[in-house]
Scaffold this motif. Structure first.
Motif, PDB file in Angstrom:
ATOM      1  N   ASP A 556      46.008  44.565  41.971  1.00  0.00           N
ATOM      2  CA  ASP A 556      47.058  45.114  42.820  1.00  0.00           C
ATOM      3  C   ASP A 556      48.401  44.575  42.316  1.00  0.00           C
ATOM      4  O   ASP A 556      48.850  43.493  42.715  1.00  0.00           O
ATOM      5  CB  ASP A 556      46.821  44.700  44.276  1.00  0.00           C
ATOM      6  N   GLU A 599      49.068  47.398  32.767  1.00  0.00           N
ATOM      7  CA  GLU A 599      49.019  48.527  33.686  1.00  0.00           C
ATOM      8  C   GLU A 599      47.652  48.466  34.363  1.00  0.00           C
ATOM      9  O   GLU A 599      46.635  48.236  33.692  1.00  0.00           O
ATOM     10  CB  GLU A 599      49.177  49.853  32.940  1.00  0.00           C
ATOM     11  N   GLN A 601      45.162  49.666  38.048  1.00  0.00           N
ATOM     12  CA  GLN A 601      44.954  50.355  39.323  1.00  0.00           C
ATOM     13  C   GLN A 601      43.699  49.784  39.966  1.00  0.00           C
ATOM     14  O   GLN A 601      42.636  49.694  39.314  1.00  0.00           O
ATOM     15  CB  GLN A 601      44.811  51.863  39.096  1.00  0.00           C
TER      16      GLN A 601
END
Length: 614
Positions: A556, A599, A601
């Motif tokens: 997160d 990066e 998710q």
């Protein structure tokens, strides 16, 4: 005799010669038709000597000529002005002679000739000649009559002042003698062509040698005067002093050459912009800055040059130019990126100034320069990145120092407390537990010191530690080291790295980076799916990027992104997580002038990207 009289009667009208005779004995006066036509009297007009004299304004002069003939018996000729019966004024030539019989003068006769046109022609010629001499003598430029051999025949005051000689001195020399040697052949060539009739006149710029020795630049116009048989008589020369203009041109050429040398030495490209037509003229250096040959941009317009500017810099450049056109600034200065002919972008400084405005205040003509500042801007960008890296490193080191200080105090406090308790404890079993706790604290202290040492070692590495390393080979070696953990989780690993790719890196750091990133893939794999790992190498402007991509639990970043690379920061509660790996490899990557980014998710996976400088 009759034949002679007939011949006389026929020829007199052809010659327009008036004949008159006055009989001194009878007083009779005879006029032929030509005389009557000159006086403009009718055919029946009966003349008398007294009436005849009335036609002449200067009667005494006419009477005087007649009296001289009567007294001397010698023929006389006079030119007189008369006024005809119509009032018209004419000029006539009057001839008179006497006839004697036994030495007695019996008649006086003569001719009368209308010479009004001849007189007018002579007067006109005299006037022209007078005008020529006045123009010659008082001309503001030098004028001269020069013989076919080159001798000065006549020179006006302007020429004498120009050359420093008196007219008498000039008549003693030829123009060849005071012509500068380098210019004589050209002058003589033109003169021979003029004499040959191949040209009517000629003009040349030539140098004369002043009497005091200095050279005088002149503009020479020469024409040739011929007689009625077309035989050359003399030259008419007009000589204008152009020394000031020639000196000014030479000064401009010297200044232009000096400016060109300065421009060439500074590597600056120049442009001249006719704003209303948008036409622009650039020097070869300006074209070379953006990679073009001069001919490719010779007929270019400024709009085409502005299209070479990077889209992100277009607005700022237009605003600066507009401010200059609106008189808000004297100079237009813009630093922007322009597309090179080969496709890449280069930094260029554009400067310009409006040199001419319209009556309505609009720009008409502008001059400016292009300067290649790509090296300077690249260095500034590199310094900015380096400053950012150093700033981040300092921030992390400060954070590290606080952590270490806190942990060392904690370890020291625990050891102090356990030692005191051990000294005071009498129960052997309790003492053993304190000793075990002391050993554990000592181990933790040693680990903390080891981390501190590793961070210090990272700062001590310099560029000399870089070596050529086969990236594909190194990745496969790390996968071999981690083969057992990968096998246990049945991970699927895919490598997309060329076998020929070689990077310059510290081998130990590259091993550390790969071990940490691949190990993290295993640690933070998703429990509900098979672990998938992709290791990909991509070429970029700075060099290459190595991406480690997994399909794990993800991070997160909104919650933990700001502390992701902090020391002792863990986010998933993993028992093996110590929060030191990412902290260390970021230092190691930045020590190699690279970057580490992420990066991610949650529940989808994470991609770590390592930028490796070429």
């Amino acid at each position: 005799m009759q034949t002679k009289i007939d011949l006389y009667q026929k020829t007199v009208p052809l010659a327009q010669l008036g004949i008159w005779e006055h009989n001194l004995l009878t007083g009779e006066l005879y006029w032929n038709t030509i005389v009557r036509a000159i006086y403009e009297v009718a055919a029946d007009f009966t003349p008398s000597l007294k009436q005849t004299l009335q036609f002449y304004p200067d009667k005494e002069a006419v009477r005087g000529l007649i009296n001289q003939v009567l007294q001397t018996h010698q023929p006389k000729t006079g030119v007189f002005q008369l006024q005809a019966i119509s009032g018209r004024v004419k000029w006539v030539r009057l001839r008179a002679n006497v006839h004697l019989e036994r030495d007695v003068c019996t008649t006086i006769h003569g001719t009368l000739e209308d010479i009004t046109q001849e007189r007018a022609s002579i007067q006109a010629n005299l006037a022209q000649e007078q005008q020529f001499h006045q123009a010659f003598d008082f001309a503001p430029i030098g004028m001269a009559l020069v013989s076919l051999a080159g001798n000065w025949l006549k020179a006006n005051d302007s020429l004498c002042q120009l050359l420093g000689y008196t007219e008498a001195e000039l008549r003693q020399i030829t123009f060849q003698e005071i012509t500068f040697g380098d210019d004589l052949a050209s002058d003589l060539n033109q003169m021979h062509r003029l004499l040959a009739g191949t040209i009517d006149r000629y003009s040349i710029e030539k140098r004369y040698i002043h009497k005091r020795g200095q050279l005088i630049w002149t503009l020479l116009h020469v024409s040739l005067v011929r007689d009625q048989q077309n035989t050359p008589l003399y030259f008419v020369s007009q000589i204008k002093d152009i020394s000031e203009r020639k000196n000014y041109i030479e000064l401009l050429q010297w200044q232009r050459q000096r400016l060109d040398n300065i421009i060439q030495s500074t590597g600056v490209g120049t442009w001249e912009w006719d704003v209303p037509s948008d036409n622009v003229i650039c020097n070869p250096r300006a074209s070379a800055i953006v990679g073009y040959d001069p001919d490719e941009l010779s007929d270019c317009q400024m709009t085409a040059w502005h299209k070479l500017i990077h889209p992100d810099d277009q607005l700022a450049n237009t605003q600066l130019l507009t401010q200059c056109f609106q008189h808000q600034m004297d100079f237009y200065v813009s630093e922007c990126r322009m597309r090179h002919k080969d496709g890449y972008w280069i930094w260029v400084e554009i400067r310009g100034k409006v040199m001419e405005w319209t009556s309505s205040g609009q720009p008409r003509f502008m001059l400016g320069t292009y300067l290649d500042i790509h090296a300077r801007r690249s260095l500034q960008e590199e310094q900015r990145k380096t400053l950012t890296v150093v700033s981040n490193q300092n921030s992390r080191l400060l954070n590290f120092a606080h952590i270490v200080s806190h942990n060392l105090r904690s370890h020291a406090g625990n050891i102090q407390m356990l030692t005191d308790m051990l000294i005071q404890e009498v129960d052997e079993q309790e003492r053993q537990e304190y000793i075990t706790m002391l050993q554990l604290n000592a181990t933790n202290l040693q680990e903390t010191l080891l981390h501190l040492n590793e961070v210090i070692n990272v700062q001590a590495v310099d560029k000399r530690s870089k070596k050529p390393v086969g990236l594909r080979h190194e990745v496969e070696r790390i996968l071999t080291i981690l083969s057992e953990p990968l096998r246990q989780v049945e991970a699927q690993v895919q490598t997309e790295i060329s076998e020929q790719l070689v990077v310059h890196y510290d081998p130990a750091y590259l091993e550390s980076v790969l071990l940490n990133l691949v190990s993290n893939c295993i640690k933070y794999r998703h429990p509900d799916r098979v672990l998938s790992i992709r290791l990909v190498a991509l070429p970029v402007a700075e060099g290459h990027q190595l991406q480690v991509i997994d399909n794990g639990v993800g991070i997160d970043l909104k919650r933990h992104g700001h502390k992701l690379f902090g020391m002792y920061k863990t986010f998933h509660g993993n028992a093996d997580a110590r929060g030191i790996g990412l902290f260390l490899i970021k230092h190691q990557i930045e020590a190699m002038a690279g970057q580490l980014s992420v990066e991610s998710q949650v529940n989808a996976g994470t991609t770590f990207t390592v930028t490796i400088q070429a």
